[in-house]
Design a protein around this motif. Structure first.
Motif, PDB file in Angstrom:
ATOM      1  N   ARG A  37       1.939 -15.052  43.665  1.00  0.00           N
ATOM      2  CA  ARG A  37       3.318 -15.287  43.047  1.00  0.00           C
ATOM      3  C   ARG A  37       3.056 -15.343  41.496  1.00  0.00           C
ATOM      4  O   ARG A  37       2.186 -16.022  41.150  1.00  0.00           O
ATOM      5  CB  ARG A  37       4.187 -16.182  43.602  1.00  0.00           C
ATOM      6  CG  ARG A  37       4.299 -15.972  45.075  1.00  0.00           C
ATOM      7  CD  ARG A  37       5.189 -17.086  45.935  1.00  0.00           C
ATOM      8  NE  ARG A  37       5.490 -16.707  47.133  1.00  0.00           N
ATOM      9  CZ  ARG A  37       4.924 -17.474  48.097  1.00  0.00           C
ATOM     10  NH1 ARG A  37       3.967 -18.096  47.910  1.00  0.00           N
ATOM     11  NH2 ARG A  37       5.189 -17.122  49.311  1.00  0.00           N
ATOM     12  N   ARG A  38       4.242 -15.294  40.630  1.00  0.00           N
ATOM     13  CA  ARG A  38       4.215 -15.397  39.373  1.00  0.00           C
ATOM     14  C   ARG A  38       3.992 -16.854  39.082  1.00  0.00           C
ATOM     15  O   ARG A  38       3.123 -17.233  38.218  1.00  0.00           O
ATOM     16  CB  ARG A  38       5.469 -15.126  38.529  1.00  0.00           C
ATOM     17  CG  ARG A  38       5.826 -13.870  38.283  1.00  0.00           C
ATOM     18  CD  ARG A  38       7.070 -13.679  37.664  1.00  0.00           C
ATOM     19  NE  ARG A  38       7.256 -12.203  37.376  1.00  0.00           N
ATOM     20  CZ  ARG A  38       8.295 -11.601  36.856  1.00  0.00           C
ATOM     21  NH1 ARG A  38       9.559 -12.387  36.617  1.00  0.00           N
ATOM     22  NH2 ARG A  38       8.439 -10.452  36.616  1.00  0.00           N
ATOM     23  N   SER A  43       0.348 -21.316  37.148  1.00  0.00           N
ATOM     24  CA  SER A  43      -0.485 -22.541  37.630  1.00  0.00           C
ATOM     25  C   SER A  43      -1.948 -22.380  37.284  1.00  0.00           C
ATOM     26  O   SER A  43      -2.545 -23.193  36.614  1.00  0.00           O
ATOM     27  CB  SER A  43      -0.196 -22.969  38.931  1.00  0.00           C
ATOM     28  OG  SER A  43      -0.867 -24.232  39.112  1.00  0.00           O
ATOM     29  N   LEU A  44      -2.236 -21.475  37.864  1.00  0.00           N
ATOM     30  CA  LEU A  44      -4.005 -21.334  37.511  1.00  0.00           C
ATOM     31  C   LEU A  44      -4.320 -20.889  36.060  1.00  0.00           C
ATOM     32  O   LEU A  44      -5.390 -21.395  35.673  1.00  0.00           O
ATOM     33  CB  LEU A  44      -4.352 -19.779  38.392  1.00  0.00           C
ATOM     34  CG  LEU A  44      -4.401 -19.998  39.887  1.00  0.00           C
ATOM     35  CD1 LEU A  44      -4.514 -18.512  40.514  1.00  0.00           C
ATOM     36  CD2 LEU A  44      -5.299 -21.024  40.466  1.00  0.00           C
ATOM     37  N   VAL A  49       5.800 -21.440  33.860  1.00  0.00           N
ATOM     38  CA  VAL A  49       6.077 -20.113  34.660  1.00  0.00           C
ATOM     39  C   VAL A  49       7.048 -19.406  33.689  1.00  0.00           C
ATOM     40  O   VAL A  49       7.165 -18.212  33.504  1.00  0.00           O
ATOM     41  CB  VAL A  49       6.941 -20.564  36.008  1.00  0.00           C
ATOM     42  CG1 VAL A  49       7.305 -19.306  36.741  1.00  0.00           C
ATOM     43  CG2 VAL A  49       5.976 -21.475  36.684  1.00  0.00           C
ATOM     44  N   ASP A  50       7.941 -20.052  32.845  1.00  0.00           N
ATOM     45  CA  ASP A  50       9.025 -19.316  31.996  1.00  0.00           C
ATOM     46  C   ASP A  50       8.184 -18.519  31.201  1.00  0.00           C
ATOM     47  O   ASP A  50       8.317 -17.458  30.710  1.00  0.00           O
ATOM     48  CB  ASP A  50       9.531 -20.202  31.345  1.00  0.00           C
ATOM     49  CG  ASP A  50      10.827 -19.526  30.309  1.00  0.00           C
ATOM     50  OD1 ASP A  50      11.427 -19.033  30.700  1.00  0.00           O
ATOM     51  OD2 ASP A  50      10.348 -19.856  29.123  1.00  0.00           O
ATOM     52  N   TYR A  51       7.021 -19.151  30.371  1.00  0.00           N
ATOM     53  CA  TYR A  51       6.133 -18.242  29.499  1.00  0.00           C
ATOM     54  C   TYR A  51       5.524 -17.256  30.030  1.00  0.00           C
ATOM     55  O   TYR A  51       5.700 -15.978  29.381  1.00  0.00           O
ATOM     56  CB  TYR A  51       5.129 -19.486  28.734  1.00  0.00           C
ATOM     57  CG  TYR A  51       4.280 -18.857  27.605  1.00  0.00           C
ATOM     58  CD1 TYR A  51       5.085 -18.763  26.344  1.00  0.00           C
ATOM     59  CD2 TYR A  51       3.060 -18.155  27.877  1.00  0.00           C
ATOM     60  CE1 TYR A  51       4.142 -18.212  25.288  1.00  0.00           C
ATOM     61  CE2 TYR A  51       2.292 -17.617  26.756  1.00  0.00           C
ATOM     62  CZ  TYR A  51       2.925 -17.513  25.361  1.00  0.00           C
ATOM     63  OH  TYR A  51       2.518 -17.006  24.603  1.00  0.00           O
ATOM     64  N   TYR A  52       4.664 -17.326  31.200  1.00  0.00           N
ATOM     65  CA  TYR A  52       4.092 -16.271  31.700  1.00  0.00           C
ATOM     66  C   TYR A  52       5.276 -15.236  32.326  1.00  0.00           C
ATOM     67  O   TYR A  52       4.860 -14.120  32.008  1.00  0.00           O
ATOM     68  CB  TYR A  52       3.409 -16.739  33.186  1.00  0.00           C
ATOM     69  CG  TYR A  52       2.711 -15.581  33.897  1.00  0.00           C
ATOM     70  CD1 TYR A  52       1.669 -14.995  33.209  1.00  0.00           C
ATOM     71  CD2 TYR A  52       3.359 -15.045  34.978  1.00  0.00           C
ATOM     72  CE1 TYR A  52       1.030 -13.933  33.866  1.00  0.00           C
ATOM     73  CE2 TYR A  52       2.915 -13.894  35.402  1.00  0.00           C
ATOM     74  CZ  TYR A  52       1.664 -13.467  35.089  1.00  0.00           C
ATOM     75  OH  TYR A  52       1.219 -12.116  35.372  1.00  0.00           O
ATOM     76  N   ARG A  59       8.068  -9.242  27.005  1.00  0.00           N
ATOM     77  CA  ARG A  59       8.841  -9.944  25.957  1.00  0.00           C
ATOM     78  C   ARG A  59       8.353  -9.916  24.703  1.00  0.00           C
ATOM     79  O   ARG A  59       7.122  -9.932  24.598  1.00  0.00           O
ATOM     80  CB  ARG A  59       9.538 -11.136  26.146  1.00  0.00           C
ATOM     81  CG  ARG A  59      10.181 -11.382  27.399  1.00  0.00           C
ATOM     82  CD  ARG A  59      11.660 -10.821  27.290  1.00  0.00           C
ATOM     83  NE  ARG A  59      12.552 -11.184  28.345  1.00  0.00           N
ATOM     84  CZ  ARG A  59      13.273 -12.112  28.687  1.00  0.00           C
ATOM     85  NH1 ARG A  59      13.261 -12.926  27.845  1.00  0.00           N
ATOM     86  NH2 ARG A  59      14.012 -12.133  29.595  1.00  0.00           N
ATOM     87  N   PRO A  60       8.760  -9.764  23.333  1.00  0.00           N
ATOM     88  CA  PRO A  60       8.255  -9.680  21.958  1.00  0.00           C
ATOM     89  C   PRO A  60       7.774 -11.045  21.604  1.00  0.00           C
ATOM     90  O   PRO A  60       8.228 -11.771  20.832  1.00  0.00           O
ATOM     91  CB  PRO A  60       9.221  -9.205  21.195  1.00  0.00           C
ATOM     92  CG  PRO A  60      10.613  -9.812  21.826  1.00  0.00           C
ATOM     93  CD  PRO A  60      10.347  -9.478  23.282  1.00  0.00           C
TER      94      PRO A  60
END
Length: 282
Positions: A37-38, A43-44, A49-52, A59-60
């Motif tokens: 999952r994202r 986490s790894l 999560v938002d940045y990944y 996204r640019p």
């Protein structure tokens, strides 16, 4: 910076291909989709999560080298795949006038491959185009010099030519898919090249195998390895390939096919180069 579709697809494909067990993530309960999952991948990698998610959506944004390295480690990418991730993440906007400069091989490199004796050698350029091949490479693989200019391409030859399939036998799929992975790396370095787009489009239209390999985002940096060939003139050969680039021109790759001294494969190469096989066939 435009929406980065290739980064988006590459991250999604690689995340889906990595199982929780391979990543060392506990997986309680069922999963609706394969792979991580994202939030697990984020986490790894040590990112939010938002940045990944924004990265995976193409996204640019411009991630740092440290962030890309962390994501590459979390995805278990090999060195070639890691380079590919860095390349597509920092892709420059398409140029308005793609370069069309003709590829040429330095005179010293031309002299080198001609002086390798019975050792087959060739130079690949942009898009895996075959720029030059010495006499034994043409006898071992194919006489690229007799082909129309647009057909002198290693990926096109391996994927579409029945002679290439027959020559590599059971090893054809590995050899061909590796060359497709080499082409993908070139496409990442030169994303606005119309000739690459035309080649990929042609191969995707004509080859089911190519469509599958291209969709998998396989990336390969051509290097050393053993190849088994079934040659129609001199029989079976087991050869080691050695590949190298040279300072100043990373888009040109020298590939040589080497046989162990005093081996049957060495004798076969000498036979091929001498033309004595004509007498044996006669």
């Amino acid at each position: 910076m435009a929406h980065n579709d290739e980064l988006s697809t590459f991250l999604r494909v690689r995340r889906a291909a990595l199982s929780p067990e391979e990543a060392g993530v506990s997986s309680p309960g069922g999963r609706r989709v394969p792979g991580l999952r994202r939030e697990e991948l984020a986490s790894l990698a040590g990112v939010s999560v938002d940045y990944y998610t924004r990265l995976e959506q193409g996204r640019p944004i411009t991630p740092s080298e440290a962030v890309l390295d962390s994501i590459a480690t979390a995805l278990h990418l090999d060195p070639a795949e890691r380079d590919y991730l860095h390349t597509v993440a920092r892709r420059a906007p398409p140029s308005r006038r793609p370069g069309t400069r003709a590829q040429s091989v330095r005179p010293g490199l031309l002299a080198l491959i001609e002086q390798l004796g019975d050792t087959p050698a060739l130079v690949l350029g942009r898009r895996t185009d075959v720029l030059v091949a010495n006499r034994n490479a043409r006898l071992l693989l194919a006489d690229f010099t007799t082909m129309p200019a647009r057909d002198r391409n290693a990926t096109r030859w391996l994927v579409l030519d029945e002679g290439a399939r027959s020559l590599f036998g059971d090893g054809w799929e590995q050899v061909a898919s590796d060359m497709v992975g080499t082409l993908r790396m070139d496409a990442a370095r030169h994303p606005d090249d119309p000739r690459t787009a035309a080649l990929v489009g042609e191969l995707a239209m004509k080859s089911r195998e190519f469509r599958g390999w291209w969709a998998q985002r396989k990336v390969v940096r051509f290097s050393s390895g053993a190849k088994t060939l079934r040659h129609p003139l001199v029989g079976d050969l087991t050869l080691d390939t050695e590949a190298m680039t040279f300072p100043g021109d990373p888009d040109q790759l020298l590939i040589a096919f080497l046989a162990a001294p005093s081996s049957p494969s060495r004798h076969a190469l000498e036979l091929l180069g001498s033309g004595a096989w004509r007498q044996q066939r006669g």
